[in-house]
Design a protein around this motif. Structure first.
Motif, mmCIF file in Angstrom:
data_model
loop_
_atom_site.group_PDB
_atom_site.id
_atom_site.type_symbol
_atom_site.label_atom_id
_atom_site.label_comp_id
_atom_site.label_asym_id
_atom_site.label_seq_id
_atom_site.Cartn_x
_atom_site.Cartn_y
_atom_site.Cartn_z
ATOM 1 N N MET A 1 11.543 3.271 -6.570
ATOM 2 C CA MET A 1 10.235 2.631 -6.462
ATOM 3 C C MET A 1 9.648 2.912 -5.081
ATOM 4 O O MET A 1 10.298 2.713 -4.069
ATOM 5 N N SER A 2 8.424 3.377 -5.046
ATOM 6 C CA SER A 2 7.820 3.748 -3.774
ATOM 7 C C SER A 2 7.164 2.552 -3.096
ATOM 8 O O SER A 2 6.786 1.576 -3.739
ATOM 9 N N GLU A 3 7.040 2.679 -1.799
ATOM 10 C CA GLU A 3 6.409 1.643 -0.998
ATOM 11 C C GLU A 3 4.900 1.663 -1.238
ATOM 12 O O GLU A 3 4.296 2.716 -1.420
ATOM 13 N N GLU A 4 4.282 0.502 -1.250
ATOM 14 C CA GLU A 4 2.828 0.399 -1.440
ATOM 15 C C GLU A 4 2.101 1.038 -0.254
ATOM 16 O O GLU A 4 2.537 0.927 0.879
ATOM 17 N N PRO A 5 0.968 1.671 -0.500
ATOM 18 C CA PRO A 5 0.186 2.254 0.596
ATOM 19 C C PRO A 5 -0.327 1.164 1.547
ATOM 20 O O PRO A 5 -0.568 0.026 1.133
ATOM 21 N N PHE A 6 -0.516 1.540 2.798
ATOM 22 C CA PHE A 6 -0.893 0.573 3.832
ATOM 23 C C PHE A 6 -2.152 -0.195 3.485
ATOM 24 O O PHE A 6 -2.268 -1.385 3.791
ATOM 25 N N TRP A 7 -3.137 0.424 2.868
ATOM 26 C CA TRP A 7 -4.404 -0.262 2.593
ATOM 27 C C TRP A 7 -4.266 -1.338 1.519
ATOM 28 O O TRP A 7 -5.137 -2.176 1.379
ATOM 29 N N ARG A 8 -3.188 -1.308 0.779
ATOM 30 C CA ARG A 8 -2.957 -2.347 -0.232
ATOM 31 C C ARG A 8 -2.173 -3.535 0.313
ATOM 32 O O ARG A 8 -2.205 -4.605 -0.276
ATOM 33 N N VAL A 9 -1.454 -3.339 1.408
ATOM 34 C CA VAL A 9 -0.583 -4.406 1.908
ATOM 35 C C VAL A 9 -1.022 -4.974 3.251
ATOM 36 O O VAL A 9 -0.553 -6.038 3.645
ATOM 37 N N LYS A 10 -1.914 -4.281 3.943
ATOM 38 C CA LYS A 10 -2.365 -4.765 5.245
ATOM 39 C C LYS A 10 -3.826 -5.185 5.189
ATOM 40 O O LYS A 10 -4.635 -4.568 4.510
ATOM 41 N N ARG A 11 -4.139 -6.228 5.948
ATOM 42 C CA ARG A 11 -5.538 -6.582 6.164
ATOM 43 C C ARG A 11 -6.128 -5.566 7.146
ATOM 44 O O ARG A 11 -5.390 -4.908 7.885
ATOM 45 N N LEU A 12 -7.418 -5.454 7.166
ATOM 46 C CA LEU A 12 -8.069 -4.510 8.068
ATOM 47 C C LEU A 12 -7.668 -4.746 9.526
ATOM 48 O O LEU A 12 -7.436 -3.796 10.270
ATOM 49 N N ASP A 13 -7.555 -6.007 9.919
ATOM 50 C CA ASP A 13 -7.216 -6.304 11.311
ATOM 51 C C ASP A 13 -5.736 -6.104 11.633
ATOM 52 O O ASP A 13 -5.323 -6.242 12.777
ATOM 53 N N GLU A 14 -4.930 -5.757 10.642
ATOM 54 C CA GLU A 14 -3.509 -5.490 10.857
ATOM 55 C C GLU A 14 -3.199 -3.989 10.948
ATOM 56 O O GLU A 14 -2.083 -3.604 11.258
ATOM 57 N N MET A 15 -4.173 -3.177 10.673
ATOM 58 C CA MET A 15 -3.944 -1.731 10.620
ATOM 59 C C MET A 15 -3.840 -1.123 12.006
ATOM 60 O O MET A 15 -4.477 -1.583 12.953
ATOM 61 N N THR A 16 -3.037 -0.066 12.090
ATOM 62 C CA THR A 16 -2.954 0.694 13.328
ATOM 63 C C THR A 16 -4.245 1.486 13.489
ATOM 64 O O THR A 16 -5.023 1.633 12.533
ATOM 65 N N LYS A 17 -4.462 2.024 14.670
ATOM 66 C CA LYS A 17 -5.659 2.845 14.907
ATOM 67 C C LYS A 17 -5.669 4.036 13.948
ATOM 68 O O LYS A 17 -6.703 4.369 13.382
ATOM 69 N N GLN A 18 -4.517 4.660 13.747
ATOM 70 C CA GLN A 18 -4.431 5.811 12.843
ATOM 71 C C GLN A 18 -4.765 5.405 11.406
ATOM 72 O O GLN A 18 -5.512 6.098 10.716
ATOM 73 N N GLU A 19 -4.232 4.281 10.941
ATOM 74 C CA GLU A 19 -4.532 3.809 9.591
ATOM 75 C C GLU A 19 -6.015 3.494 9.456
ATOM 76 O O GLU A 19 -6.642 3.854 8.446
ATOM 77 N N TRP A 20 -6.572 2.839 10.458
ATOM 78 C CA TRP A 20 -7.992 2.503 10.458
ATOM 79 C C TRP A 20 -8.844 3.758 10.300
ATOM 80 O O TRP A 20 -9.749 3.818 9.472
ATOM 81 N N GLU A 21 -8.541 4.773 11.091
ATOM 82 C CA GLU A 21 -9.302 6.020 11.047
ATOM 83 C C GLU A 21 -9.148 6.727 9.698
ATOM 84 O O GLU A 21 -10.082 7.355 9.213
ATOM 85 N N GLN A 22 -7.983 6.629 9.072
ATOM 86 C CA GLN A 22 -7.750 7.263 7.775
ATOM 87 C C GLN A 22 -8.595 6.637 6.670
ATOM 88 O O GLN A 22 -8.837 7.266 5.648
ATOM 89 N N LEU A 23 -9.040 5.414 6.875
ATOM 90 C CA LEU A 23 -9.872 4.756 5.858
ATOM 91 C C LEU A 23 -11.241 5.410 5.728
ATOM 92 O O LEU A 23 -11.855 5.356 4.667
ATOM 93 N N CYS A 24 -11.706 6.045 6.789
ATOM 94 C CA CYS A 24 -13.005 6.712 6.711
ATOM 95 C C CYS A 24 -12.890 7.872 5.735
ATOM 96 O O CYS A 24 -12.062 8.766 5.907
ATOM 97 N N ASP A 25 -13.738 7.871 4.710
ATOM 98 C CA ASP A 25 -13.682 8.933 3.699
ATOM 99 C C ASP A 25 -14.505 10.148 4.092
ATOM 100 O O ASP A 25 -14.481 11.171 3.418
ATOM 101 N N GLY A 26 -15.254 10.059 5.191
ATOM 102 C CA GLY A 26 -16.035 11.199 5.649
ATOM 103 C C GLY A 26 -17.344 11.390 4.916
ATOM 104 O O GLY A 26 -17.930 12.466 4.958
#
Length: 158
Positions: A1-26
């Protein structure tokens, strides 16, 4: 069983800078000039883009210095996302803030950057630069930044 992706388990204010930047779809919809109707407070998107927006990639040509070079540029951060109400319905930050998942075309879900363009969610080929704009800004209203939310596809719909 794989681990849930960060955007499903973390609130926006809990994300690392890298995770935050990855949310931008461009999509670069946030780089379009927006107007507010003074009488109705309605948000009006235009098809006029910031001069720092690179047309081919829909990325900022000076991302680290964007808010210094463009005083109207408001970088999204975990500290201000709750107060930002002008992001389009397709924006990953807005979707997660509202408790919705990422759309099917988001690169974190599709694994491909080009799905943003294929889904018609990008400003690529759909804007003019502010410095090249003809006429008044009011003549450049665009409805496409707010494409039908029902077609965006929440993760829960999978």
């Amino acid at each position: 069983m794989s681990e849930e992706p960060f955007w499903r388990v973390k609130r926006l204010d809990e994300m690392t800078k890298q995770e935050w930047e990855q949310l931008c779809d461009g999509c670069a919809k946030c780089c379009l000039v927006k107007l507010e109707d003074e009488e109705t407070d309605e948000l009006i998107y235009t098809d006029v883009g910031c001069d720092l927006l690179e047309a081919g990639t829909c990325r900022c040509t000076d991302y680290p210095n964007r808010n210094k070079r463009v005083p109207d540029c408001i970088p999204l951060t975990p500290d201000n996302i709750e107060d930002i109400d002008w992001m389009p319905p397709s924006c990953a930050y807005r979707r997660l803030k509202e408790g919705r998942g990422l759309a099917w075309w988001h690169p974190l879900r599709s694994g491909e950057y080009h799905t943003v363009i294929e889904a018609g969610m990008s400003v690529q080929g759909r804007f003019t630069y502010e410095s090249d704009m003809k006429g008044d800004i009011e003549d450049h209203e665009a409805s496409w930044p707010f494409d039908d939310e029902d077609e965006l596809g929440d993760e829960a719909d999978d």
